[in-house]
Design an enzyme around this catalytic site. Sequence first.
Site, short mmCIF file in Angstrom:
data_model
loop_
_atom_site.label_atom_id
_atom_site.label_comp_id
_atom_site.label_asym_id
_atom_site.label_seq_id
_atom_site.Cartn_x
_atom_site.Cartn_y
_atom_site.Cartn_z
N CYS A 335 38.86 32.73 40.58
CA CYS A 335 40.02 33.33 39.91
C CYS A 335 39.77 33.72 38.44
CB CYS A 335 41.24 32.42 39.99
SG CYS A 335 41.12 31.05 41.12
N ARG A 364 31.52 22.76 44.36
CA ARG A 364 32.39 21.66 43.95
C ARG A 364 31.73 20.36 44.31
NH1 ARG A 364 38.15 24.18 45.98
NH2 ARG A 364 37.91 26.14 44.86
N GLN A 382 34.17 31.37 49.63
CA GLN A 382 35.57 31.67 49.94
C GLN A 382 35.73 33.15 50.27
OE1 GLN A 382 37.16 30.26 46.12
NE2 GLN A 382 38.31 28.75 47.29
N ASP A 384 37.79 35.22 49.31
CA ASP A 384 38.79 35.15 48.27
C ASP A 384 39.33 36.54 47.90
OD1 ASP A 384 40.30 33.66 46.60
OD2 ASP A 384 38.68 33.10 45.23
N HIS A 386 42.30 38.16 44.76
CA HIS A 386 43.40 37.95 43.82
C HIS A 386 44.15 39.25 43.66
CE1 HIS A 386 40.67 34.59 42.99
NE2 HIS A 386 41.80 33.94 42.93
N LYS A 470 53.35 27.86 47.46
CA LYS A 470 52.35 28.45 48.35
C LYS A 470 52.75 28.38 49.82
CE LYS A 470 49.68 24.20 48.14
NZ LYS A 470 48.52 23.61 48.74
N HIS A 516 46.83 34.33 44.90
CA HIS A 516 45.51 33.92 45.40
C HIS A 516 45.64 33.86 46.92
CE1 HIS A 516 44.57 31.57 41.54
NE2 HIS A 516 45.87 31.70 41.49
ZN LIG Z 1 42.13 31.93 43.10
#
Ligand SMILES: [Zn+2]
Length: 639
Positions: A335, A364, A382, A384, A386, A470, A516
């Site tokens: 992000c 992580r 991910q 991912d 945004h 979320k 996200h």
């Molecule tokens: Zn994010």
Amino acid sequence: MIKITLPDNSVKEFEAGVTPLDVAKSISEGLARNTISAVVNDKQVETTTPITTDSTVQLLTWNDDLGKKAFWHSSAHLLAQAILEFYPDAKLTIGPAIESGFYYDVDFGDESLSEKDFEKIEKKVLENAKKGSTFSLYPVSKEEALKVYADNPYKVELISNLNDGEITFVTHDDFTDLCRGGHIPNTSIVKAVKILNAAGAYWRGNEKNPQLTRVYGVSFPKQKELTEYLERLEEAKRRDHRKLGKELGIFAFSEKVGAGLPLWLPKGTALRRKLENFLSAAQKKGGYEFVMSPHIGSKELYVTSGHWDKYGADSFQPIKTPNEGEEFMLKPMNCPHHCEIYKTSQWSYRDLPKRYAEFGTVYRYEQSGELHGLTRVRGFTQDDAHLFCTPDQLLGEFEAVIDLVLYVFKSLGFEDFLTQVSLRDPDNREKYIGSDENWEKAENAIITAAKNKGLKTVVEYGEAAFYGPKLDFMVKDALGRKWQLGTIQVDYNLPERFDLHYIGNDNEKHRPVMIHRAPFGSMERFIAILLENTAGDFPLWLSPDQFIILPISEKYVDYAKKVSEFLENHDISGQIDDRNEKTGKKIRDAELNKIPFMLVVGENEEKDGTISVRRRGEGDLGVMNLEDFISYFKKESAI
Ligand SMILES: [Zn+2]
Ligand SMILES: [Zn+2]
């Protein structure tokens, strides 16, 4: 008289002191027979607990999750009772119900429990259960409770943390335990029990504390249900993604490379690419733009985003440059990078939404003991993206993301899923950042979007992220197990921290809202779940090897190569099995490797420019020319 409100909102009047069981009887004898627990005013109680004020009452049977919980919780007492009969010096600690079954943590002192002891304990549990004892719950003073458990330091510690006046014991048969309540009416309904496992567990999960033995069990009201459960468990073992991943050559781990860092083998990489291509195409259609960002970022980036403050101490520690004293972090999320990408231009409201997508690899730290196959790793990618939009666009964007997630699930055969709307804790609003007005807008957007899309949702208060509400997607796999997959989150925090803005039609600066989202969650986790759900029988379009060509002798390998090239040129992927083996053996191996099409070629096929097609699970489909096979394949593999 008091008023009892039932889940269908009907209200009935009863004398004060009525029990949940009485309420069940007033509805029907059948319901009374099946009621094994109850929730009164949000608290799970005994079916015999008197109700003295106006209350809401939910009656629970074995078919309710909370009904099972009471059943398994009560079974844990039966287990503890049986253990003490064989090991009178063992010290009991805690024994909760879990998602399927229950456990009891026991300090066996100098003795130990092994698998060969399980059967006698199971027999004893059933023998005691058959006596048909009721559970009676009663208050005990702190002083008295401490006296009873004087030689058990674990229970003493538990009791010391309780307030005098709140401590209760429960007795069934000749056995008493410290307990808050929530039992079934009678032990005789426990008809089948199995001890599944005994494993080491530290008292209170802390490795500085003594190690106990965690005895896992499961119990059922019918023997048949236990049998079915054990079959499902066997099936789950067969489908374990760690086992299948190895057998099918999908991924591997190497101690040298490091714990929790998966290596993708050629077949796994092919599978992953197909998934990435599939999602990329869907995202392109959805108006996403693709970006890329590095695997590390300066520590400052994460100080700005707030991640350093919140997670820095528990993450991989910063990397330092040799001379200039700079500090970098392994990227824990994408992000902040995407915020900086947004900031490279000045946007007007007419340019929004901006949708940046990236298959972004993040790192992580997880304790080595917590690592598990592909579902718990230290480096993962991910899927991912945004989205940066105006507050007015939020609902529409959210709906479009739901559509995308549903399309992904449907294409991959996940038909059974549930969504959870995670909202703020209404009693604890200071925990969250952002104005009430923004929160209300975001929460309404999520609820409305989920409703417009006809999703089955549950609402959970207090489960929102600190920066916004979320929507989480939970799928059920072929064995009925629940997995959390994709998530969609609304965020007002990062736009603020990174000082993002756009110019509105009033010519003023405004903050965009950020979404996200990751439909798969991560490639690693998703492929693990896909492996377990399909047992390796992937949808045809996703199979890493869609065909294998089996030349019946060495003479036809050249023709096999021609066929292979032709199919690859039509985006159908596969291999040639040119080993010097009998065709029957090659077919069996191909079946084991879960390859959908086996294409046998020999003299006739070469002469006629054809292939003999076998399909896994269906057998011989006959001779086809290549064009016909391709159109048949395209039809069968359409998403
Ligand atoms: Zn994010
Ligand atoms: Zn209990």
